[in-house]
Design a protein around this motif. Sequence first.
Motif, PDB file in Angstrom:
ATOM      1  N   TRP A 247      26.791  23.747  39.060  1.00  0.00           N
ATOM      2  CA  TRP A 247      27.220  24.785  37.446  1.00  0.00           C
ATOM      3  C   TRP A 247      26.578  25.756  36.837  1.00  0.00           C
ATOM      4  O   TRP A 247      27.476  27.081  36.845  1.00  0.00           O
ATOM      5  N   ARG A 266      31.687  22.263  28.813  1.00  0.00           N
ATOM      6  CA  ARG A 266      29.697  22.102  29.643  1.00  0.00           C
ATOM      7  C   ARG A 266      30.113  20.462  29.078  1.00  0.00           C
ATOM      8  O   ARG A 266      28.912  19.376  30.242  1.00  0.00           O
ATOM      9  N   SER A 269      31.576  19.082  32.393  1.00  0.00           N
ATOM     10  CA  SER A 269      31.193  19.536  33.483  1.00  0.00           C
ATOM     11  C   SER A 269      32.247  19.713  34.305  1.00  0.00           C
ATOM     12  O   SER A 269      33.225  19.710  35.088  1.00  0.00           O
ATOM     13  N   TYR A 271      35.330  23.234  34.521  1.00  0.00           N
ATOM     14  CA  TYR A 271      35.367  24.533  34.784  1.00  0.00           C
ATOM     15  C   TYR A 271      37.328  24.776  34.393  1.00  0.00           C
ATOM     16  O   TYR A 271      37.790  24.469  35.742  1.00  0.00           O
TER      17      TYR A 271
END
Length: 348
Positions: A247, A266, A269, A271
């Motif tokens: 990450w 976050r 997890s 993006y």
Amino acid sequence: MHYSVTSCVLASLLLSGCSFFSSPKADPEPIVGQPLQVPAHLSAPPQPAQYDIPAVRYTVQRVDAQPPGLVLTLSSSSRVDEEETRARIWFDRTDYSGDLQPFLEQKLSEFFSANSIGYQQESELSWVTDWVVQTDTTGMWFWKSEQPRDQVRYRVSMEPRPHGRSVALLVEMLEHEYFDRGRALLPTGVKREETAFLNSFTAFVGDYEFRQAQLRRSRPVDTSLQLGVDGQGQPALLSEQPLEVVWSQLESLFEAVNLSVTDLNRSASTYYLRYEQPKQGFLSRLFRRKAMPTLPLTNGDYQVVLGRTQQQTSLSFRDKNGQILPESVVAQLESVLLTVVSETRLEL
């Protein structure tokens, strides 16, 4: 008209009065003070003349016009205490040194050998050098020569901290002799000579660290990134690194392939990315800058979701709606990203 001008001149003379013809005034007489009347039971103070210079006892002393010595942190592992007054420097353990005290002992031996300096080990943590001859360079080009100036003996001591991660190196001058017997070393020159010797050793260590860093950068990076499947059996890229490590490295990877982060989650997890195929401008082509790699993707929004499966971290590439990209596209992504990871030296 002639008569009016004459009248004006005469009127001005009359108005000025007698001061026009008066003689200059004499300087006033100086006022002379009366002598000091001192009672008979008191002593009169000294009365020097107007320009008397008081008698002062002085001795001629040599002045050191050279700048003072300054301990320099010429290696990445060195530091100096703020209030330090001696020729002493601290070294901290780094990836290049390993066990710090044996590393410094080895470098000190190599430093003595490289500069042809004889020495004896005085104790477990101190060494005494033989005479170190210092020279001055005279002449230029083909007529350049080295003229001996003086010779010095030093003591080099180590002061390790109990935890072993920091070691201080102290240089002390034991003896000094000029070859010109009429010269003498001033007290400020002692610190300057000690500091110069210490800085030479620190620069020797710094040169070793620089060469090690260059060697590490030249080595190929081992990466575990490979094509596989995630926990749901969908095509993904797999890495042996922990999820937290992957990450933290991804933003640098995205920047290298022109993927801009628009958002992130976050806890999931994930993006959220936007991709635009890079275009090499005129200046980039003019200065022959390396073109940014092109991904097998069309311009638009994408997602990268991280997960854990069988002791590995999975990178799942998806479109903006969360649909997983085909295996053929993921395979092409693997080929491009492996090259970028190797060039940027990321831990994936």
